[in-house]
Design a protein around this motif. Structure first.
Motif, PDB file in Angstrom:
ATOM      1  N   GLN A  97       0.652  -1.128  -0.088  1.00 60.74           N
ATOM      2  CA  GLN A  97       0.174  -0.026  -0.018  1.00 60.74           C
ATOM      3  C   GLN A  97       0.855   1.343   0.037  1.00 60.74           C
ATOM      4  O   GLN A  97       0.515   2.284  -0.717  1.00 60.74           O
ATOM      5  N   ARG A 155       2.260   1.879  -3.775  1.00 61.67           N
ATOM      6  CA  ARG A 155       1.195   2.488  -4.414  1.00 61.67           C
ATOM      7  C   ARG A 155       1.003   3.599  -4.033  1.00 61.67           C
ATOM      8  O   ARG A 155       0.725   4.468  -4.968  1.00 61.67           O
ATOM      9  N   SER A 156       0.860   3.888  -2.725  1.00 62.72           N
ATOM     10  CA  SER A 156       0.422   5.518  -2.593  1.00 62.72           C
ATOM     11  C   SER A 156       1.765   6.458  -2.716  1.00 62.72           C
ATOM     12  O   SER A 156       1.297   7.606  -2.999  1.00 62.72           O
TER      13      SER A 156
END
Length: 253
Positions: free
Chosen positions: A247, A250-251
């Motif tokens: 995560q 991806r952020s």
């Protein structure tokens, strides 16, 4: 092929359950057909103590391997995250290509965990993982001549850590109960059940004590196998660290 990998864990537990009941029944019948076997209390205590020692030893080994596999997940997430950050020292387009492949690498590692029970799918994910590792190294090797020594040392060491922990995780997943120890445990359990079935002083079977004995031993064996075999059963290493890293990457590409 190892015994604990030849059948589902629940089937193995049911098999052990049935064998224990058969051993109790065999001991009971033998005690009424063979003279001179009236006093087996000392032998019962010795065998039960030995089985308890073997189970405790096996549980200790299984718990250590389970803890190692869980810690390696965190170690791998840290290694990938470190390399991802240190790749920022490198110029474009190498930096972007490395980070793109690293994000894909994390996805592949998690997909391999999800499909671990399917040998073909698992092997496919491992091949892609190896290919991505080779690509990462090739990208780093291509910019090595023009990269400052300090930066090259930091990034190379970080990539080495990623490759090393990958091999460590694969080896840890294959490190399970040897057949010899499993067979020894099974023999000890069946022997203790047979001795417990000796009841020359009565024509009544053990009833509830037998059931409790069999259920407890089967539950212990079931839990031991479930804990020790990472690709089977219900007890799996927590992948939370890798999911969090996924995560984050991806952020913040």
């Amino acid at each position: 092929m190892r015994i604990v990998e030849m059948m589902p864990t629940w089937a193995l537990a049911l098999g052990v359950l049935a064998l224990l009941f058969l051993s109790l029944e065999f001991g009971y019948r033998l005690s009424h057909r063979t003279p001179g076997l009236d006093d087996v209390a000392a032998l019962q205590a010795s065998v039960l103590g030995l089985v308890a020692l073997l189970l405790a030893f096996s549980f200790s080994m299984a718990a250590e391997r389970y803890t190692l596999r869980r810690d390696l997940v965190v170690k791998e997430a840290n290694a990938i995250g470190t390399f991802y950050l240190r790749s920022g020292f490198l110029p474009e387009p190498t930096r972007g290509e490395l980070r793109t492949r690293l994000r894909r690498y994390v996805d592949v590692r998690l997909d391999a965990y999800v499909d671990a029970k399917d040998p073909e799918r698992f092997a496919q994910w491992l091949r892609e993982s190896d290919a991505l590792q080779a690509q990462l190294w090739a990208l780093l090797d291509a910019v090595a001549p023009g990269t400052p020594t300090a930066v090259l040392t930091l990034t190379t060491q970080a990539l080495n850590d990623v490759l090393d922990v990958s091999a460590e995780r694969l080896e840890a997943s294959r490190n399970i109960i040897p057949n010899s120890i499993f067979v020894l445990l099974l023999i000890g359990m069946l022997g203790s059940a047979m001795l417990l079935g000796f009841r020359p002083d009565t024509r009544n079977r053990g009833g509830l004590p037998w059931v409790i004995f069999v259920v407890i031993l089967t539950a212990v064996m079931f839990t031991l196998v479930d804990l020790d075999v990472p690709l089977r059963g219900r007890m799996h290493s927590d992948q939370h660290a890798l999911y969090e890293l996924q995560q984050q990457l991806r952020s913040h590409p």
